[in-house]
Design a protein around this motif. Sequence first.
Motif, PDB file in Angstrom:
ATOM      1  N   LYS A 216      -2.669 -26.822  40.818  1.00  0.00           N
ATOM      2  CA  LYS A 216      -1.499 -25.949  40.702  1.00  0.00           C
ATOM      3  C   LYS A 216      -0.439 -26.289  41.743  1.00  0.00           C
ATOM      4  O   LYS A 216       0.757 -26.351  41.440  1.00  0.00           O
ATOM      5  CB  LYS A 216      -1.924 -24.485  40.853  1.00  0.00           C
TER       6      LYS A 216
ATOM      7  N   ARG B 140       0.194 -29.034  43.339  1.00  0.00           N
ATOM      8  CA  ARG B 140       0.868 -30.322  43.244  1.00  0.00           C
ATOM      9  C   ARG B 140       2.070 -30.272  42.294  1.00  0.00           C
ATOM     10  O   ARG B 140       2.855 -31.212  42.238  1.00  0.00           O
ATOM     11  CB  ARG B 140      -0.096 -31.431  42.842  1.00  0.00           C
ATOM     12  N   THR B 141       2.238 -29.181  41.560  1.00  0.00           N
ATOM     13  CA  THR B 141       3.451 -29.015  40.762  1.00  0.00           C
ATOM     14  C   THR B 141       4.638 -28.628  41.643  1.00  0.00           C
ATOM     15  O   THR B 141       5.783 -28.688  41.198  1.00  0.00           O
ATOM     16  CB  THR B 141       3.259 -27.932  39.680  1.00  0.00           C
ATOM     17  N   ARG B 142       4.369 -28.252  42.882  1.00  0.00           N
ATOM     18  CA  ARG B 142       5.431 -27.869  43.831  1.00  0.00           C
ATOM     19  C   ARG B 142       5.448 -28.744  45.069  1.00  0.00           C
ATOM     20  O   ARG B 142       6.486 -29.002  45.660  1.00  0.00           O
ATOM     21  CB  ARG B 142       5.220 -26.394  44.210  1.00  0.00           C
TER      22      ARG B 142
END
Length: 219
Positions: A102, A104-106
């Motif tokens: 999750k 690594r999307t930010r």
Amino acid sequence: MLRRSIAGVALIALCSTVAGCTTADPTVYSGLASAPQLQPNSQDETGRTPYRYKGQVDWRLYSKIIVDPVSIYNGSDNQFVKIAENDKSLLASYMREQFAEKLRTRFAIASIPGPATLRLHLTLTGAKTTTPVLGPFSHIDVGGGAYNAVQAARGREGSMTGSVNYAVELYDAPTNRLLLAYVTKQYPNAMNVGASFSSLEASKVGIRKGADALLAEMK
């Protein structure tokens, strides 16, 4: 049909009077590094996140994050309910995997401290498996379904369904300054029938929900 209705009524009565249908709310686990900073969370009305700390932080200053291996809490105030050691390890590995996926999307996932880098440390402090047979039955039976509908409306956990308790500690990686910490309990929506057919699925659903919640916190 009458027998099922009687069983459903009995289940509602049992869940109304016996704590075994749900797990206790998280505590300030004494063995956590952040325990002295944690304070009652007055904004939490569900019991999911009763203790929390947040320092002065601007998440926009960070672009990378280190996700530590998840610790399994062994203190006497842990909240594991009849769960095997290998299941604890399985949930800890799953938690690190899901949070990293999750986040690594930010953020870019890093391995060493550096500028603009956060470090996330998660501690699995408790878990409860879904009760075999009774877990699924309580969701499909008429009486049990009524109880779970009420629980869903209140944002509370379903009957005989598993959950997961854990602590989040988020640091500025170069300085090791604590930025955010909280203890929380996560579980599926009480009407989520699918989460009741596997002993650990409810805990896994809770982990995924928790990862989403942390990501939303830092946007």
